[in-house]
Design a protein around this motif. Structure first.
Motif, PDB file in Angstrom:
ATOM      1  N   ALA A   1       0.852  -1.181   0.000  1.00  0.00           N
ATOM      2  CA  ALA A   1       0.000   0.000   0.000  1.00  0.00           C
ATOM      3  C   ALA A   1       0.895   1.241   0.000  1.00  0.00           C
ATOM      4  O   ALA A   1       1.811   1.341   0.808  1.00  0.00           O
ATOM      5  CB  ALA A   1      -0.897  -0.005   1.230  1.00  0.00           C
ATOM      6  N   GLY A   2       0.627   2.117  -0.905  1.00  0.00           N
ATOM      7  CA  GLY A   2       1.508   3.258  -1.060  1.00  0.00           C
ATOM      8  C   GLY A   2       1.174   4.440  -0.169  1.00  0.00           C
ATOM      9  O   GLY A   2       1.979   5.340  -0.004  1.00  0.00           O
ATOM     10  N   SER A   3       0.004   4.358   0.421  1.00  0.00           N
ATOM     11  CA  SER A   3      -0.446   5.524   1.196  1.00  0.00           C
ATOM     12  C   SER A   3       0.522   5.813   2.327  1.00  0.00           C
ATOM     13  O   SER A   3       1.092   4.921   2.934  1.00  0.00           O
ATOM     14  CB  SER A   3      -1.840   5.232   1.765  1.00  0.00           C
ATOM     15  OG  SER A   3      -2.208   6.266   2.621  1.00  0.00           O
ATOM     16  N   GLU A   4       0.631   7.082   2.579  1.00  0.00           N
ATOM     17  CA  GLU A   4       1.643   7.513   3.540  1.00  0.00           C
ATOM     18  C   GLU A   4       1.319   7.030   4.957  1.00  0.00           C
ATOM     19  O   GLU A   4       2.218   6.834   5.766  1.00  0.00           O
ATOM     20  CB  GLU A   4       1.738   9.040   3.522  1.00  0.00           C
ATOM     21  CG  GLU A   4       3.140   9.534   3.721  1.00  0.00           C
ATOM     22  CD  GLU A   4       3.306  10.963   3.213  1.00  0.00           C
ATOM     23  OE1 GLU A   4       4.065  11.693   3.840  1.00  0.00           O
ATOM     24  OE2 GLU A   4       2.657  11.336   2.201  1.00  0.00           O
ATOM     25  N   ARG A   5       0.089   6.827   5.217  1.00  0.00           N
ATOM     26  CA  ARG A   5      -0.281   6.416   6.565  1.00  0.00           C
ATOM     27  C   ARG A   5       0.205   5.009   6.890  1.00  0.00           C
ATOM     28  O   ARG A   5       0.297   4.636   8.042  1.00  0.00           O
ATOM     29  CB  ARG A   5      -1.789   6.511   6.749  1.00  0.00           C
ATOM     30  CG  ARG A   5      -2.543   5.557   5.850  1.00  0.00           C
ATOM     31  CD  ARG A   5      -3.963   5.399   6.314  1.00  0.00           C
ATOM     32  NE  ARG A   5      -4.801   6.514   5.880  1.00  0.00           N
ATOM     33  CZ  ARG A   5      -6.131   6.486   5.979  1.00  0.00           C
ATOM     34  NH1 ARG A   5      -6.726   5.451   6.492  1.00  0.00           N
ATOM     35  NH2 ARG A   5      -6.849   7.498   5.562  1.00  0.00           N
ATOM     36  N   TYR A   6       0.482   4.249   5.844  1.00  0.00           N
ATOM     37  CA  TYR A   6       0.960   2.893   6.076  1.00  0.00           C
ATOM     38  C   TYR A   6       2.477   2.790   5.932  1.00  0.00           C
ATOM     39  O   TYR A   6       3.021   1.700   5.898  1.00  0.00           O
ATOM     40  CB  TYR A   6       0.294   1.919   5.101  1.00  0.00           C
ATOM     41  CG  TYR A   6      -1.210   1.989   5.134  1.00  0.00           C
ATOM     42  CD1 TYR A   6      -1.895   1.762   6.331  1.00  0.00           C
ATOM     43  CD2 TYR A   6      -1.937   2.273   3.995  1.00  0.00           C
ATOM     44  CE1 TYR A   6      -3.267   1.829   6.376  1.00  0.00           C
ATOM     45  CE2 TYR A   6      -3.311   2.346   4.033  1.00  0.00           C
ATOM     46  CZ  TYR A   6      -3.981   2.123   5.222  1.00  0.00           C
ATOM     47  OH  TYR A   6      -5.341   2.197   5.286  1.00  0.00           O
ATOM     48  N   GLU A   7       3.070   3.954   5.820  1.00  0.00           N
ATOM     49  CA  GLU A   7       4.492   3.951   5.533  1.00  0.00           C
ATOM     50  C   GLU A   7       5.289   3.201   6.591  1.00  0.00           C
ATOM     51  O   GLU A   7       6.251   2.493   6.288  1.00  0.00           O
ATOM     52  CB  GLU A   7       4.994   5.391   5.449  1.00  0.00           C
ATOM     53  CG  GLU A   7       6.288   5.519   4.698  1.00  0.00           C
ATOM     54  CD  GLU A   7       6.703   6.979   4.603  1.00  0.00           C
ATOM     55  OE1 GLU A   7       6.446   7.578   3.555  1.00  0.00           O
ATOM     56  OE2 GLU A   7       7.263   7.518   5.570  1.00  0.00           O
ATOM     57  N   ALA A   8       4.856   3.353   7.816  1.00  0.00           N
ATOM     58  CA  ALA A   8       5.588   2.703   8.900  1.00  0.00           C
ATOM     59  C   ALA A   8       5.565   1.188   8.779  1.00  0.00           C
ATOM     60  O   ALA A   8       6.447   0.496   9.256  1.00  0.00           O
ATOM     61  CB  ALA A   8       4.993   3.119  10.239  1.00  0.00           C
ATOM     62  N   MET A   9       4.532   0.705   8.123  1.00  0.00           N
ATOM     63  CA  MET A   9       4.388  -0.755   8.057  1.00  0.00           C
ATOM     64  C   MET A   9       5.159  -1.404   6.916  1.00  0.00           C
ATOM     65  O   MET A   9       5.311  -2.615   6.921  1.00  0.00           O
ATOM     66  CB  MET A   9       2.906  -1.127   7.900  1.00  0.00           C
ATOM     67  CG  MET A   9       2.234  -1.414   9.201  1.00  0.00           C
ATOM     68  SD  MET A   9       1.660   0.084   9.967  1.00  0.00           S
ATOM     69  CE  MET A   9       0.309   0.501   8.891  1.00  0.00           C
ATOM     70  N   THR A  10       5.596  -0.621   5.975  1.00  0.00           N
ATOM     71  CA  THR A  10       6.206  -1.238   4.787  1.00  0.00           C
ATOM     72  C   THR A  10       7.439  -2.049   5.135  1.00  0.00           C
ATOM     73  O   THR A  10       7.805  -2.958   4.404  1.00  0.00           O
ATOM     74  CB  THR A  10       6.577  -0.175   3.740  1.00  0.00           C
ATOM     75  OG1 THR A  10       7.106   0.945   4.420  1.00  0.00           O
ATOM     76  CG2 THR A  10       5.393   0.219   2.910  1.00  0.00           C
TER      77      THR A  10
END
Lengths: 204, 748
Positions: A64-73
């Motif tokens: 998921a590219g959304s910034e809110r999920y950035e921590a999870m990448t």
């Protein structure tokens, strides 16, 4: 078979064209070969690629590219053989986020091969959008990386080349690993044989 | 793949740097990561043992602190009772479920403590002590065996054994280490065990012909069975002691309840709540997620997650195939609505003890990673991550539950109940199916039994029809008895005797023909006369008891009176004579021989008298012709024929038969056939050495001479003949000369 030899993680900010890239790659040539892809979606795709003299199953993990999920990448990186970081040449924002991932990958997954991928080449070529990210910067960043491609999911340009390159590189890597592993297995075998032999001779 | 096991297996650790092993190793890599001069060890994440311990402690502390952001369970517990009343039905259900799972676990613990109550120490130590007597129930082994047979029927039993041995040692190892090692160490150990089995499959000769796919299946198989068993042991692998899993489970559950107001619009996922199909998919996904807890093996849990995610994906993909951008929010939403029991424990269990190779690659791994992301997201959910105002977020968090209590919540709470109901229904259906199957089998068994019975009955009937129970008594044998009766009963039965005898006589006639080729022709005529005359000997027999010698005497006497009356015996004896030729040596036949010789005498007498023993056969013809000269020529011809083949046959046959087996079956048969006519013979056979018999036959010496002539090579006979010889002169002179010509004449 849901098992994959090569794990490829697809990174990139939203709407950069990750999913299209995957869909293009997986569905263009071997439509019939992967029946479930169409029904289930493009989040996870698997495709068999021939690299060298062997078939490899590439598993492509969309993120998921959304910034809110950035921590999870980070969770997605784990154990990945290769990562494709997508950016849009016409968007500086996407490029900025690319730098973030690049940084992270370097620290978290050192062995992961990183490929840069500029998407939507067709738009760029047609002059519909103008290039915002200078090629010099891209060139400097792609130093030390495994490759840089400009792809177009619409026309399919460079898409196969990109994945083929990944497959080849990983295959070479895996082959090396395999050889090492084989050597180890052989050693283990020899050791076992030696032990058996020793046992035969030495009862004490 | 070929990655070392030195990875942190908690999904939390995934956030932090975990280094993959590389091919190139330089010295600095071997050193402790902390920079102290000791060497590091991959088992300790590259630290030296000391630094590793410190690091672990620090990490655990940090973990506790990070989870401290979550509402503390103690804090919650105080107002839980209040909350339950205020919660929606769904959260009540969840509460119940949670409590159920807790009580379940407690019950397990109790069971476990009972199980190991031999030791009274505290938990950790007692576990160690109970180890020696710990045994894996045979059920595991049996289950594996049957499962293996079902799944890998084509594989050899040696692999089955290997797998079972591995699982056994694996389980024992894990149980042994469970209380000594930390969870992460245990996880490493388990991963190394998996690798060991993989290597075993690569190196062992049993597995050389197995392709890699099957090997992976085998790997899964092993993992499944080992972990299924271990999962049931409380606090060993599933939310083990020394971890906060249980507390985190509760915290997560509370957290999700708190966030129940989060709707699809907050997460920006495209769900159509009015669409029935869409809702159906969501329910399915939720039920799969809820089912994750009931799956026992990591593989099973993983497949549940995979199915749930597929439902979610389908949920998202209305027009275009869904991508991860759609999947993750939808999954988060699903997790929020499902609030799966013991979520953290389950996730940790899978990350720690699932075969790392599968977890890191493949579809299941991907979806599981997504689930980890979702959980992580929920844990760290803030106002920013929902793109909403901080105040609004706080207010939502302060007065939760009721706000989210829309139709969704109600429907979803129903969904949980529906799922349970469905589980029950499935169970019931299974039981029903089993019962039906059982019934069907019982029926078929009954039917089988019936048909079997019928078949048997039919067979018996058939057999009875074919061979009626009324078995014809061998009349000859009983007749002996009968004869006695007849003897007493006098003439009435004779007719019947004749009837029975006649066919036999005719039937037996071919036999002599077969044995003594041409003898039959005169015999025929003889028998004809015999059958007519046969009554007479019978009658004569009636008068006399069955003793042979007497009969003979009588017979002779009768013969003296009437030639035809003697002829039957003659006929019989002739045949026997031929058989005697076949079996000259045995003593057993000597009485018989003597008899036969009596008959043979008729033609031979003169011959035997005149000729030396060995030449008898050749001389026969001449002698007979001589005799025939006295009688009519017509009669002579058959006789010569008879004797010509007869004697050589006898000689031929005697040579092979002679040596030391006197009673050959053929002879016996012939003899028996003759016995039919003369029962007395039987008696004689039974007591072959009866001297009385010879004594009774004064004429036997002559016969014995005939014997001598017939079989010159048998010493026994000679001896007998010698004995007989004493009698012979008188007998030779007296009897044969008058008798035989007469008989021959009469027979004609």
């Amino acid at each position: 078979m849901s098992r994959c030899d090569i794990k490829v993680v697809l990174l990139g900010s939203e709407h950069v064209g990750k999913t299209s890239l995957v869909l293009r790659y997986v569905n263009c040539r071997f439509n019939a070969d992967i029946p479930y892809q169409n029904t289930v979606g493009a989040a996870f795709c698997a495709k068999t690629v021939r690299a060298g003299d062997k078939d490899f199953n590439i598993g492509i993990w969309d993120t998921a590219g959304s910034e809110r999920y950035e921590a999870m990448t980070k969770i997605y990186y784990r154990g990945a053989h290769a990562a494709i970081i997508c950016y849009e040449p016409s968007s500086v924002a996407s490029w900025n986020r690319l730098r973030h991932w690049l940084q992270e990958l370097r620290t978290v997954e050192e062995d992961c091969k990183v490929y840069l991928c500029g998407t939507k080449k067709d738009l760029l070529d047609s002059g519909y959008v103008s290039r915002e990210v200078s090629q010099d910067i891209v060139a400097t960043y792609s130093q030390g990386l495994c490759g840089h491609f400009l792809t177009s999911s619409k026309t399919g340009e460079n898409v196969d080349e990109l994945f083929q390159k990944i497959a080849d590189d990983c295959a070479a890597d895996l082959k090396l690993m395999k050889e090492v592993e084989d050597l180890r297995v052989q050693l283990a075998k020899d050791e076992a044989a030696y032990r058996v032999k020793n046992n035969n001779y030495c009862i004490c | 793949m070929w990655y070392g096991p030195n990875l942190q297996r908690s999904y939390k650790y995934m956030m932090f740097a975990s280094k993959m092993p590389s091919l190139r190793i330089d010295k600095s890599d071997l050193k402790c990561k902390n920079g102290c001069d000791y060497f590091g060890n991959p088992q300790w994440q590259g630290y030296c043992s000391k630094c590793h311990r410190e690091q672990m402690q620090r990490q655990r502390k940090a973990e506790k602190e990070s989870s401290a952001t979550l509402p503390k369970p103690e804090q919650k517990k105080t107002d839980r009772g209040l909350k339950i009343t205020s919660h929606s039905s769904f959260s009540k259900f969840e509460e119940k479920r949670l409590r159920q799972s807790e009580t379940l676990k407690k019950a397990n613990l109790l069971k476990f403590s009972v199980f190991k109550k031999s030791s009274t120490d505290d938990h950790d130590h007692s576990a160690e002590k109970r180890l020696p007597e710990f045994k894996i129930p045979a059920m595991v082994n049996e289950g594996m065996k049957s499962d293996f047979r079902m799944k890998f029927s084509q594989l050899s039993p040696s692999m089955d054994r290997d797998a079972r041995v591995f699982v056994h040692s694996f389980i024992m190892d894990v149980i042994k280490c469970a209380n000594v090692l930390t969870v992460d160490e245990l996880s490493e150990r388990v991963q190394r065990q998996y690798q060991r089995f993989m290597r075993h499959m690569d190196t062992s000769s049993h597995f050389t012909n197995v392709d890699s796919d099957t090997k992976e299946l085998l790997m899964d198989f092993v993992e499944k069975h080992a972990m299924t068993y271990l999962h049931e042991l409380p606090s060993v692998v599933f939310s083990p002691t020394g971890t906060d899993d249980e507390r985190l489970d509760r915290a997560m559950s509370e957290r999700i309840q708190q966030l129940s107001w989060v709707g699809e619009k907050h997460l920006e996922c495209k769900l159509d709540r009015s669409n029935a199909e869409c809702r159906q998919l969501l329910y399915k996904a939720i039920s799969e997620l809820l089912g994750m807890d009931s799956a026992l093996s990591p593989g099973g849990k993983l497949s549940r997650v995979r199915r749930a995610c597929r439902h979610v994906l389908r949920l998202c993909s209305h027009a275009a195939p869904a991508s991860a951008d759609d999947l993750l929010p939808a999954l988060i939403f699903t997790v929020l609505k499902a609030n799966p029991p013991r979520l953290v424990s389950n996730i940790n269990f899978v990350t720690r003890f699932c075969n790392a190779q599968r977890l890191m690659t493949g579809e299941g791994g991907y979806y599981f990673t997504n689930l980890c992301c979702a959980v992580s997201f929920i844990e760290n959910l803030t106002a920013e991550s929902l793109n909403m105002d901080k105040k609004e977020f706080d207010s939502y968090m302060a007065m939760p539950a009721s706000i989210g209590g829309s139709s969704w919540a109600a429907a979803l709470s129903l969904c949980g109940a529906a799922r349970e109901a469905q589980e029950q229904r499935e169970g019931a259906a299974q039981v029903l199916a089993q019962a039906q199957q059982l019934q069907a089998r019982a029926d078929s068994l009954a039917a089988n039994a019936l048909s079997f019975e019928e078949q048997i009955a039919k067979k018996v009937q058939d057999v009875l029809a074919k061979t009626p129970l009324e078995i014809k008594p061998r009349r000859e044998l009983p007749r002996f008895g009968k004869f006695k009766e007849i003897n007493t009963a006098a003439l009435i039965d004779l007719g019947s005797n004749n009837d029975t005898e006649e066919p036999k006589a005719t039937a037996k006639q071919p036999q002599p023909q077969a044995t003594t080729t041409q003898l039959t022709e005169p015999v025929y005529t003889a028998t004809d006369s015999v059958e007519i005359t046969h009554k007479q000997p019978d009658t004569s027999v009636i008068v006399q008891p069955s003793d042979e010698p007497k009969l003979n005497i009588l017979g002779f006497e009768v013969i003296e009176r009437e030639s035809p009356s003697k002829s039957p015996q003659n006929w019989d004896l002739k045949k026997t004579g031929s058989t005697e030729l076949l079996t000259p040596s045995p003593l057993g036949f000597t009485p018989f021989d003597s008899r036969s010789i009596d008959e043979l005498m008729t033609p031979d007498e003169f011959v035997t008298d005149h000729l030396p023993p060995g030449l008898s056969n050749i001389n026969y013809d001449i002698d007979l012709s001589d005799f025939s000269g006295d009688n009519s020529i017509a009669e002579d011809a058959p006789k010569t024929e008879n004797k010509d083949p007869f004697s050589p046959d006898g000689l031929r046959k005697t040579v092979p038969f002679d040596p030391f087996a006197p009673q050959t079956s053929k002879d016996y048969a012939v003899l028996e056939s003759f016995d039919e006519f003369s029962f007395v013979h039987k008696n004689q056979e039974t007591d072959p050495f009866e001297v009385v018999h010879r004594g009774n036959n004064p004429f036997s010496p002559v016969e014995m001479r005939a014997d001598l002539e017939n079989d010159p090579f048998t010493p026994q006979k000679k001896s007998t003949s010698i004995l007989d010889d004493n009698d012979s002169p008188t007998s030779a002179c007296l009897l044969p000369s008058p008798l035989l010509p007469q008989s021959s004449k009469k027979s004609t």
